[in-house]
Scaffold this active site. Structure first.
Site, PDB file in Angstrom:
ATOM      1  N   ASP A  52      -0.298  -5.052  -0.078  1.00  0.00           N
ATOM      2  CA  ASP A  52       0.785  -5.988   0.202  1.00  0.00           C
ATOM      3  C   ASP A  52       0.341  -7.390  -0.188  1.00  0.00           C
ATOM      4  OD1 ASP A  52       3.385  -6.582   1.775  1.00  0.00           O
ATOM      5  OD2 ASP A  52       1.936  -7.977   2.657  1.00  0.00           O
ATOM      6  N   TYR A  57       0.656 -16.287  -0.361  1.00  0.00           N
ATOM      7  CA  TYR A  57      -0.750 -16.150   0.040  1.00  0.00           C
ATOM      8  C   TYR A  57      -1.687 -16.865  -0.940  1.00  0.00           C
ATOM      9  CZ  TYR A  57       1.288 -12.369   2.871  1.00  0.00           C
ATOM     10  OH  TYR A  57       2.067 -11.635   3.732  1.00  0.00           O
ATOM     11  N   LYS A  86       5.953 -10.609  -2.900  1.00  0.00           N
ATOM     12  CA  LYS A  86       7.128 -11.195  -2.246  1.00  0.00           C
ATOM     13  C   LYS A  86       7.510 -12.552  -2.825  1.00  0.00           C
ATOM     14  CE  LYS A  86       5.170  -9.467   2.077  1.00  0.00           C
ATOM     15  NZ  LYS A  86       3.784  -9.965   1.950  1.00  0.00           N
ATOM     16  N   HIS A 119      10.532 -12.682   1.128  1.00  0.00           N
ATOM     17  CA  HIS A 119       9.518 -12.841   2.174  1.00  0.00           C
ATOM     18  C   HIS A 119      10.115 -13.232   3.533  1.00  0.00           C
ATOM     19  CE1 HIS A 119       4.988 -13.887   2.636  1.00  0.00           C
ATOM     20  NE2 HIS A 119       5.491 -13.610   3.811  1.00  0.00           N
TER      21      HIS A 119
HETATM   22  N1  LIG Z   1       5.831 -10.410   5.722  1.00  0.00           N
HETATM   23  C1  LIG Z   1       5.201 -11.300   6.446  1.00  0.00           C
HETATM   24  O1  LIG Z   1       5.730 -12.360   6.775  1.00  0.00           O
HETATM   25  C2  LIG Z   1       3.811 -11.016   6.901  1.00  0.00           C
HETATM   26  C3  LIG Z   1       3.263 -11.762   7.947  1.00  0.00           C
HETATM   27  C4  LIG Z   1       1.966 -11.457   8.352  1.00  0.00           C
HETATM   28  C5  LIG Z   1       1.250 -10.458   7.719  1.00  0.00           C
HETATM   29  N2  LIG Z   1       1.810  -9.778   6.683  1.00  0.00           N
HETATM   30  C6  LIG Z   1       1.058  -8.744   5.951  1.00  0.00           C
HETATM   31  O2  LIG Z   1       0.507  -7.829   6.846  1.00  0.00           O
HETATM   32  C7  LIG Z   1      -0.899  -7.746   6.630  1.00  0.00           C
HETATM   33  C8  LIG Z   1      -1.569  -7.340   7.903  1.00  0.00           C
HETATM   34  O3  LIG Z   1      -1.337  -8.312   8.914  1.00  0.00           O
HETATM   35  P1  LIG Z   1      -2.464  -8.784   9.874  1.00  0.00           P
HETATM   36  O4  LIG Z   1      -3.512  -9.532   9.121  1.00  0.00           O
HETATM   37  O5  LIG Z   1      -1.835  -9.448  11.006  1.00  0.00           O
HETATM   38  O6  LIG Z   1      -3.098  -7.362  10.319  1.00  0.00           O
HETATM   39  P2  LIG Z   1      -3.882  -6.847  11.564  1.00  0.00           P
HETATM   40  O7  LIG Z   1      -4.624  -5.670  11.019  1.00  0.00           O
HETATM   41  O8  LIG Z   1      -2.998  -6.691  12.745  1.00  0.00           O
HETATM   42  O9  LIG Z   1      -4.890  -8.005  11.946  1.00  0.00           O
HETATM   43  C9  LIG Z   1      -5.990  -8.354  11.169  1.00  0.00           C
HETATM   44  C10 LIG Z   1      -7.092  -8.832  12.096  1.00  0.00           C
HETATM   45  O10 LIG Z   1      -7.596  -7.710  12.827  1.00  0.00           O
HETATM   46  C11 LIG Z   1      -9.002  -7.592  12.617  1.00  0.00           C
HETATM   47  N3  LIG Z   1      -9.281  -6.157  12.473  1.00  0.00           N
HETATM   48  C12 LIG Z   1      -8.971  -5.360  11.408  1.00  0.00           C
HETATM   49  N4  LIG Z   1      -9.383  -4.108  11.632  1.00  0.00           N
HETATM   50  C13 LIG Z   1      -9.976  -4.091  12.850  1.00  0.00           C
HETATM   51  C14 LIG Z   1     -10.604  -3.083  13.618  1.00  0.00           C
HETATM   52  N5  LIG Z   1     -10.701  -1.852  13.161  1.00  0.00           N
HETATM   53  N6  LIG Z   1     -11.092  -3.425  14.835  1.00  0.00           N
HETATM   54  C15 LIG Z   1     -11.003  -4.677  15.300  1.00  0.00           C
HETATM   55  N7  LIG Z   1     -10.406  -5.683  14.609  1.00  0.00           N
HETATM   56  C16 LIG Z   1      -9.910  -5.400  13.396  1.00  0.00           C
HETATM   57  C17 LIG Z   1      -9.308  -8.364  11.365  1.00  0.00           C
HETATM   58  O11 LIG Z   1     -10.592  -8.927  11.454  1.00  0.00           O
HETATM   59  P3  LIG Z   1     -11.640  -9.034  10.226  1.00  0.00           P
HETATM   60  O12 LIG Z   1     -10.866  -9.354   8.983  1.00  0.00           O
HETATM   61  O13 LIG Z   1     -12.532 -10.148  10.658  1.00  0.00           O
HETATM   62  O14 LIG Z   1     -12.359  -7.716  10.135  1.00  0.00           O
HETATM   63  C18 LIG Z   1      -8.250  -9.455  11.390  1.00  0.00           C
HETATM   64  O15 LIG Z   1      -8.663 -10.548  12.189  1.00  0.00           O
HETATM   65  C19 LIG Z   1      -1.264  -9.108   6.045  1.00  0.00           C
HETATM   66  O16 LIG Z   1      -2.474  -9.118   5.336  1.00  0.00           O
HETATM   67  C20 LIG Z   1      -0.080  -9.337   5.143  1.00  0.00           C
HETATM   68  O17 LIG Z   1      -0.247  -8.604   3.942  1.00  0.00           O
HETATM   69  C21 LIG Z   1       3.078 -10.022   6.286  1.00  0.00           C
END
Ligand SMILES: NC(=O)c1ccc[n+]([C@@H]2O[C@H](COP(=O)([O-])OP(=O)(O)OC[C@H]3O[C@@H](n4cnc5c(N)ncnc54)[C@H](OP(=O)(O)O)[C@@H]3O)[C@@H](O)[C@H]2O)c1
Length: 313
Positions: A52, A57, A86, A119
């Site tokens: 994604d 970004y 997006k 987006h």
């Molecule tokens: N459409 C939109 O407006 C929108 C908005 C937000 C996000 N997104 C998309 O969704 C993706 C995912 O969102 P998100 O970053 O919020 O995802 P998330 O997986 O909920 O959160 C990521 C965080 O969790 C930690 N993490 C990952 N795996 C873990 C595990 N197994 N155990 C403990 N902690 C863990 C990561 O830390 P570390 O990296 O330090 O390991 C990071 O700080 C984004 O990258 C983006 O592509 C879209």
């Protein structure tokens, strides 16, 4: 490598687009460009086949570099990977859509894109500035374009064959209905924040009826407080099943029929998040019935201003 029948390889066919989207997706909202490149490469090599991205970004080039490097090494083919990017809010005017799409596609170094999303439903002042503000620091919105007009421009991209599916992100049910009702090509995917603290059952029901894939972002709660991965119900299930809390939450998302996005820059977490296997029906039900906390972590849905992008680069 495990047999290709587990949750980690599950794909959801696209009713309103061609092909199928792997349920388990890797998000590239990673502020640091070097970390973006390393994490994307690690995720591909671990087995993730759905990525994604977004012009917002500001790292599509690094994601593209990592993909190209892996494709050139010959172990993974482009056709095996589902890539979404997006359109940002400053590009909602129909005449800006194709140039924005082409710029993203070129930064990603791809011939075509599997899915292109709007987006957010908020149009900002058209121009190069992604975060246009007035003298008082207020966002400058654009009232000269509707979401349906932007959608029509995305439909034309599908007609021209450069993207296989289109969709929306950060819409509520009302906005989604508006586009579905007006669309010639219906949204294949709707990307919204969703996890056990924000299950979005009503939206998911509507998406099921319409043949739309709900793609859940922040599937692990974005590591914010209150921490989903420390939730006592989730932790108890994880202990009982000898899985990690993250694996329980991600399996729950796939098993209830959504696709999901998770992100990590940490190699062993990337591996952990890929190592999914089903959780039993009683655990699914327990999460539905016993997790009482309700939190929306990302405020983007209310204003169009990104909640998770820490700084301008
Ligand atoms: N459409 C939109 O407006 C929108 C908005 C937000 C996000 N997104 C998309 O969704 C993706 C995912 O969102 P998100 O970053 O919020 O995802 P998330 O997986 O909920 O959160 C990521 C965080 O969790 C930690 N993490 C990952 N795996 C873990 C595990 N197994 N155990 C403990 N902690 C863990 C990561 O830390 P570390 O990296 O330090 O390991 C990071 O700080 C984004 O990258 C983006 O592509 C879209």
């Amino acid at each position: 490598m495990a047999a290709p029948d587990g949750l980690r390889y599950q794909k959801i066919p696209l009713t309103h687009g061609s092909g199928a989207i792997p349920a388990l997706g890797f998000g590239t909202l990673i502020p640091d460009p070097v970390a973006t490149r390393q994490a994307t490469k690690a995720a591909l090599e671990t087995g993730f086949r759905h990525f994604d991205c977004s012009e917002r970004y500001r790292n599509e080039r690094e994601v593209g570099d990592a993909m190209r490097e892996v494709f050139e090494a010959g172990k993974i083919r482009r056709q095996e990977v589902f890539v979404t990017t997006k359109l940002w809010n400053n590009n909602h005017r129909p005449e800006r859509v194709k140039p924005a799409f082409e710029a993203s596609r070129q930064r990603l170094q791809l011939e075509d894109v599997d899915c292109y999303l709007v987006h957010t439903p908020f149009a900002f002042q058209p121009g190069e500035e992604q975060d246009p503000r007035d003298g008082q620091g207020q966002v400058i919105y654009d009232s000269g374009v509707t979401l349906v007009e932007t959608w029509r421009a995305l439909e034309r991209l599908v007609d021209e064959g450069r993207c296989k599916a289109i969709g929306l992100s950060n819409v509520n049910l009302e906005k989604l209905r508006e586009v579905v009702d007006a669309a010639r090509i219906k949204p294949a995917v709707v990307e919204v924040e969703s996890h056990p603290y924000l299950p979005e059952w009503e939206l998911l029901d509507y998406c099921r009826q319409q043949g739309i894939v709900l793609l859940a972002f922040a599937a692990l709660g974005h590591a914010m407080e209150p921490r989903l991965l420390d939730d006592p119900v989730i932790v108890a299930i994880a202990n009982r099943l000898s899985k990690t809390p993250a694996q329980v939450v991600l399996a729950w998302a796939v098993q209830r029929g959504t696709a999901l996005l998770t992100t990590s820059v940490t190699p062993n977490r990337i591996q952990e998040n890929f190592e999914l296997s089903p959780i039993p029906e009683d655990a699914m039900q327990e999460i539905r019935d016993k997790v009482a906390t309700r939190v929306r972590f990302n405020t983007v849905v209310g204003t169009g201003v990104p909640g998770f992008i820490p700084r301008a680069r």
